[in-house]
Write a protein that holds these residues in place. Structure first.
Motif: not given
Length: 343
Positions: A98-127
Motif C-alpha cells: 500500500v502507498a498513501i499519498d498525503l501530499q497531492g502533488l505531481l512529485k509525490s504522485g511519481l514517488l507513489t507510482a515508484y512504490t509499485g504498490a497494488p493499492l495506491r491511495i490519494g485524494f480525488s482530483a478535485g482535492r
C-alpha cells in the motif's frame, strides 16, 4: 483481503507543519495494524522529526530541493536522473502493498507510482493540490465535509483500508541530548519552572503570512507588562533580525533571544513553553503537536483548515483576510486568556 502485516508507504514530503499534521496517520495505522511495516518518504530537511518516531519502521529521506538546484547546472540533469533512479530502485525493492499519498502533488504522485504498490491511495482530483497527482493513484478519496481541518482530511485517506481512526494523536519524540542542552540553556538564562515562558516566532515562509514585526513588538510589551510573561524570541534562517527588533521594543523588559537550534533542540525548547504565538509556520504546528498551548495568527490562509490542532490551541483569523487586519488588542486578549486557562 489485505494481509495483517502489510508493507505500507506514507508519502508526505514537506513542509515541517504539513509533516506534523500528518503524524496522526502513522499512529492510526500502527494502532489498527500493529504488525504492519510502516515506511515514510520525506524531504531531507524534515527527516529529523521522523527519524526516531516510535510508530515508524523506516524513514526514507529524499532531497527534491537539491534536485531542483542541480538540474540547472552543467551535467546536473545526469546527476538528478542518477539520484532518482537509485531512489526508485530502493523504493521498488521494499515491495510495498500500500502507498498513501498525503501530499497531492505531481512529485509525490511519481514517488507513489515508484512504490509499485497494488493499492495506491490519494485524494480525488478535485482535492489534490495538483490535479495531475490523481493519475498515479487507484483509490481516490474525497474527505467528508465534516473533515474541516487538514489533519482530519489526511486521516480520511485511511478509509480504503477499513480504518476509522479515533481522535488524532501526535507522537513527537524529544531527543535526550537535545533536551539536556535546552535544560542547560534555560538554567543559564535563569528561567524557572514556574515562569510564564511565552515563545514568539515572527517569521513565516511567505511574506503575506507574516504579522508585522512592529505589532509583534507591541504584543510582546503588553505580555511582559500586563500578563507577567517571560518572552522567548524564536527565529529561523534569515529571521534573527526580526527577533532582535522585537527585543528592542521592550525597554525595561528582558527577552530571551533563542539560540541557534536544530529540529530536536527546537522541539525540546517548545515543550518547555507555557504558550507559543506565531504565524502559520512549522514551529507553530510542532508546538501544538507537543501539547504546548499555541496561538496561530492567520490572514490569507484559513485557520479552520490550517490552524494549530488541539484542544488547547487556537487559530485567530483576520476579519479581512490580511495579516494587517489582526489588531494587537485582539491577539493580546486571546494570548492572555490562553495563559490563564493553562494554569
Amino acid at each position: 483481503m489485505m494481509s495483517r502485516s502489510p508493507r505500507i508507504a506514507i508519502i508526505k514530503l514537506s513542509s515541517l507543519g504539513d509533516v506534523v499534521h500528518a503524524l496522526p496517520v502513522a499512529h492510526a495505522l500502527r494502532s489498527a495494524l500493529p504488525s504492519a511495516h510502516l515506511t515514510w518518504v520525506v524531504e531531507a530537511r524534515e527527516y529529523a522529526i521522523l527519524r526516531d518516531h516510535p510508530d515508524l519502521d523506516a524513514v526514507v529521506p529524499v532531497d527534491t530541493r537539491l534536485w531542483r538546484r542541480l538540474i540547472w547546472r552543467p551535467a546536473g540533469a545526469r546527476q538528478v536522473l542518477g539520484k532518482v533512479g537509485r531512489l526508485r530502485e530502493r523504493i521498488r525493492r521494499a515491495s510495498f502493498d500500500v502507498a498513501i499519498d498525503l501530499q497531492g502533488l505531481l512529485k509525490s504522485g511519481l514517488l507513489t507510482a515508484y512504490t509499485g504498490a497494488p493499492l495506491r491511495i490519494g485524494f480525488s482530483a478535485g482535492r489534490c493540490r495538483e490535479r495531475w497527482n490523481a493519475l498515479f493513484t487507484n483509490r481516490r478519496v474525497t474527505p467528508p465535509d465534516s473533515a474541516r481541518h487538514v489533519v482530519e482530511q489526511y486521516l480520511a485517506l485511511l478509509a480504503p483500508l477499513g480504518i476509522e481512526p479515533g481522535p488524532a494523536e501526535f507522537h513527537v519524540p524529544v531527543p535526550a541530548a537535545a533536551d539536556r542542552r535546552i535544560e542547560e540553556y534555560l538554567v543559564k538564562e535563569g528561567v524557572k519552572p514556574g515562569d510564564r515562558l511565552v515563545a514568539i516566532n515572527p517569521g513565516a515562509g511567505h511574506p503575506q503570512k507574516r504579522w508585522s514585526v512592529a505589532r509583534f513588538g507591541a504584543l510582546a510589551e503588553r505580555l511582559a507588562t500586563e500578563a507577567g510573561a517571560r518572552l522567548l524570541l524564536l527565529w529561523g534562517p534569515d529571521e534573527a533580525h526580526m527577533a532582535r527588533e522585537i527585543s528592542l521594543a521592550l525597554p525595561g523588559h528582558s527577552a530571551l533571544l533563542a539560540p541557534p537550534t536544530d529540529l530536536g533542540e527546537l522541539t525540546a525548547l517548545l515543550k518547555r513553553c507555557r504558550l507559543m504565538i506565531a504565524n502559520d509556520t512549522g514551529p507553530l504546528h510542532l508546538a501544538a503537536a507537543l501539547g504546548t498551548p499555541s496561538l496561530g495568527l492567520y490572514g490569507p490562509t484559513r485557520a479552520e483548515r490550517n490552524g494549530p490542532y488541539g484542544a488547547r490551541c487556537r487559530g485567530l483569523q483576520s476579519p479581512d483576510g490580511t495579516m494587517s487586519g489582526l489588531e494587537v488588542r485582539a491577539v493580546f486578549e486571546a494570548a492572555r486568556g490562553m495563559l490563564e486557562g493553562a494554569e
